[in-house]
Design an enzyme around this catalytic site. Structure first.
Site, short mmCIF file in Angstrom:
data_model
loop_
_atom_site.label_atom_id
_atom_site.label_comp_id
_atom_site.label_asym_id
_atom_site.label_seq_id
_atom_site.Cartn_x
_atom_site.Cartn_y
_atom_site.Cartn_z
N GLY A 41 4.17 8.13 2.39
CA GLY A 41 5.05 7.15 2.05
C GLY A 41 4.55 5.86 1.59
CD GLU A 42 5.48 1.84 -2.52
OE1 GLU A 42 4.95 1.01 -3.27
OE2 GLU A 42 6.28 2.82 -2.95
CG ASP A 81 -6.05 11.32 9.24
OD1 ASP A 81 -6.77 11.85 8.68
OD2 ASP A 81 -5.02 11.03 8.54
N GLY A 121 0.87 -1.30 -0.07
CA GLY A 121 -0.08 0.01 0.11
C GLY A 121 0.88 1.25 0.04
CB VAL A 122 0.85 4.42 -1.90
CG1 VAL A 122 1.40 5.60 -1.55
CG2 VAL A 122 1.69 3.63 -2.73
#
Length: 553
Positions: A50-51, A178, A45-46
Site C-alpha cells: 500500500g501507500e 521481515d 512512501g509506498v
C-alpha cells in the site's frame, strides 16, 4: 439511460496484491471508533502492499513537514494491512510498552504506537487504513547515502536497539519475520537517536504448542536476501528473527551479502545460506567483520527451532564490542561510511630526510629541483623560474615530498642516519654572468652609475658645462672682501663664470640731502651665457665599476 460508471480499479502487484489508487491531498478520513477526522497530506512512501501518506487532525493547520502522523492505506481486499492492524491492536498498547521498558530499564524502545484505524471509501473503492506516528528517514536510505558502508559501532548500536524490539515482540507471542533497513525508521524531534521497527504485515503468531513443521505453501516468505533458513522452509521462528538481524548487520559492515547475485532463485539462496551458517568463521573473509558478530552467528547455530533466545548473552556480545570502540548503546548514531583500515601506515618523511637533496647531478643535466631553491642575483633580485617540471629519479611514492613544502638546501652533505630512502632530485645549475652597463646614446649622459658629484657636473637637463646646485645659497652676495675668503656654503666656481659685477651710478631722488656725496652701489647682474654644444660623453669616459669589473676599453 446513462451508462453505468465503472469503478477505478487499483493496480495489481506481481505478488497478487492490489496497490491503491492515489488519494487526493486534503481528503478527510473519518474514524468512527476513535471519533476523529484525519486530513490526508502529501504521500511519503509506498510500501509492499500500500501507500503511506502524511496526515494531521482535520482541525489543525499543518503544512509541509508539520504533519505529525502517517496513514497507511491499502485496498480492503488486501490481507497484509489487516494482519498489521490486528498486531497493533494486541501489542502496541502504550501501557504494555511502558511496563516492558520499566522491567528492562530502558529509556526508549523502537516499538511504534497507533492512533486510529478503520475503512474509507474514495471514488467507489473501499480502503483499509491505519494511523501511526510519523517517523524520519529509513536506515536503508541512510545506508545507500553512506556508500553502503556503516561504521561498526553504528551497526552494533542498531543491533542492540533491534534486539530490544524483538524481545518485546517475542514476549507478546509474535515474530516479525521481515527485518530490513527499509522497515527501520529514525524517530523525529526528541527521538532522533532511536530507530523504530515498522511494517508488521508478515508478523506471525508463534505456535508454541506445536512442533516445528515446515510449510511449503509459506516457503521463502519475506525479503529474500534476509529471509532466515526457517522462513525458507515456511516456518518463521524467534531464532529466525535473530538470524535475519545478523544478515542485516553483515550487509551494513561489508556492503553486500554473498548471495545477492542469486536473488531470483530462492532455492539457490537458501542453499547458500545453509552453507554459510555451517561454517560462519571461514565463510566471512572480510577482515572488517568484528569477532562479536561471528560469535552471534555461532550462538544462533546452537539454538533449537523453538528455543527462546538468550537476549542477555546477545546484548553482552554487542555491548562489549561497543566498549572497545569507546561507545555505549546511548551514543549518538553516526551514519557515515566505515573507515577503511590500511594494512600499514606509510610514515611521512622526516625533516632531515626532506632536507637531504643532492644539489647538482654529475652530468650537468638541465633539469630543475622539485622544490624552489633560494638563489639570488648580485643586485638582490630573485631569478625567474625556468626549465621543465621536476623529475624524481628515485621512484619511492611513500617518501615523496609534497610540492607545496619548501626544502632548504644546505651546502654540506650530511650522512644519512635515517633508514628511510633519500629523495634524489636533479637541480639545474644556474650561472649568472656579470652584465655590463650599455653605452649611452648620443648627447646622453649615463647617470645610472655616476656618483653624486658626477651627476651634478654632467646633468642631462641642461646642455651646458655648468649647473647651479640647489644646495648653493645664490642669495649670498659676494663683495670686495669676499674674493679670497669664501663661505663654506658658497659655490665660487659657479659665480665666477655665470655672474659679473658692474658698477652702476644710481642717482637718488631729489630730497633734502645732508651732503652732496655720491654713493657707489655694486649690483649682481646675470650674465648671458651662450650654450656651447659639446659632443656627448661616452660610457668609456666614466670610471664606472660594474659588478666588481671595469668595462672593456
Amino acid at each position: 439511460m446513462a451508462g453505468r460508471v465503472k469503478k477505478a480499479a487499483p493496480k495489481r502487484k506481481a505478488a497478487g496484491y492490489k496497490m491503491p489508487a492515489p488519494i487526493p491531498t486534503g481528503e478527510v478520513i473519518k474514524d468512527n471508533i476513535f471519533k476523529k477526522e484525519w486530513r490526508i497530506g502529501p504521500s511519503i512512501g509506498v510500501g509492499g502492499f500500500g501507500e503511506i501518506y502524511s496526515a494531521c487532525d482535520h482541525t489543525s493547520k499543518a503544512k509541509g513537514s508539520d504533519y505529525p502522523y502517517a496513514i497507511k492505506i491499502e485496498p480492503h481486499e488486501n490481507g497484509p494491512l489487516f494482519v498489521e492492524i490486528n498486531f497493533y491492536l494486541r501489542n502496541a498498547n502504550k501501557d504494555d510498552i511502558a511496563k516492558f521498558m520499566q522491567s528492562k530499564k530502558l529509556t526508549s524502545l523502537g516499538m511504534p504506537t497507533y492512533f486510529g484505524k478503520g475503512t474509507h471509501e474514495s471514488k467507489g473503492v473501499t480502503y483499509r487504513y491505519l494511523v501511526m506516528e510519523r517517523f524520519g528517514k529509513d536506515v536503508w536510505s541512510l545506508f545507500t547515502e553512506a556508500g553502503k558502508s556503516f561504521q561498526p559501532a553504528t551497526v552494533f548500536q542498531l543491533g542492540l536497539q533491534m534486539l530490544d524490539v524483538l524481545e518485546y515482540i517475542h514476549s507478546r507471542g509474535y515474530v516479525h519475520a521481515d527485518l530490513k533497513g527499509a522497515n527501520m525508521l529514525l524517530g523525529l524531534k526528541k527521538a532522533k537517536n532511536q530507530v523504530y521497527l515498522v511494517d508488521f504485515g508478515l508478523a506471525t503468531r508463534l505456535k508454541e504448542d506445536q512442533p516445528f513443521t515446515p510449510d511449503p505453501k509459506s516457503a521463502h516468505n519475506g525479503t529474500i536476501e534476509y529471509t532466515s533458513r526457517d522462513a525458507h522452509l515456511g516456518e518463521p521462528t524467534m531464532r529466525g528473527d535473530l538470524e535475519i538481524l545478523g544478515y542485516n548487520m553483515l550487509q551494513w559492515l561489508t556492503g553486500e551479502l554473498p548471495w545477492e547475485k542469486s536473488l531470483k532463485q530462492p532455492k539457490t539462496v537458501q542453499s547458500m545460506k545453509e552453507a554459510f551458517m555451517k561454517n560462519v568463521r571461514s565463510s566471512i573473509k572480510d577482515s572488517n567483520v568484528p569477532e562479536a558478530l561471528i560469535k552471534f552467528f555461532e550462538y544462533i547455530n546452537t539454538m533449537k527451532p523453538k528455543e527462546v533466545p538468550d537476549y542477555k548473552k546477545c546484548r553482552k556480545l554487542f555491548e562489549d564490542y561497543l566498549k572497545t570502540e569507546g561507545k555505549t548503546r546511548n551514543s549518538t548514531l553516526e551514519f557515515s561510511p566505515m573507515k577503511a583500515k590500511s594494512p600499514g601506515k606509510a610514515r611521512s618523511p622526516t625533516k632531515a630526510a626532506r632536507s637531504r637533496v643532492i644539489a647538482e647531478d654529475s652530468d650537468g643535466s638541465d633539469e630543475e629541483s622539485e622544490e624552489p631553491l633560494k638563489v639570488t642575483k648580485q643586485n638582490g633580485e630573485a631569478p625567474k623560474k625556468r626549465g621543465r617540471k621536476p623529475k624524481v629519479v628515485d621512484a619511492d611514492t611513500e617518501n615523496e615530498v609534497p610540492e607545496k613544502e619548501k626544502v632548504k638546501v644546505t651546502k654540506k652533505i650530511v650522512k644519512r642516519k635515517s633508514s628511510e630512502p633519500a629523495v634524489l632530485v636533479k637541480v639545474k645549475k644556474t650561472k649568472l654572468n656579470p652584465v655590463a652597463t650599455p653605452p649611452a646614446k648620443d648627447n646622453h649622459s649615463n647617470i645610472a652609475t655616476q656618483t653624486s658629484i658626477e651627476k651634478l657636473r654632467y646633468s642631462p637637463r641642461v646642455n651646458s658645462s655648468r649647473h647651479v646646485s640647489f644646495d648653493s645659497p645664490i642669495s649670498e652676495i659676494v663683495g670686495e672682501n669676499h674674493k679670497d675668503s669664501r663661505s663654506i656654503n658658497s659655490s665660487g666656481d659657479i659665480f665666477d663664470d655665470s655672474f659679473t659685477i658692474k658698477e652702476v651710478k644710481v642717482k637718488k631722488p631729489r630730497r633734502k640731502l645732508l651732503s652732496n656725496e655720491e654713493v657707489v652701489v655694486k649690483r649682481v647682474v646675470r650674465k648671458k651665457v651662450t650654450a656651447v654644444k659639446k659632443p656627448g660623453r661616452s660610457w668609456k669616459d666614466t670610471p664606472t665599476v660594474v659588478n666588481g669589473r671595469s668595462p672593456p676599453k
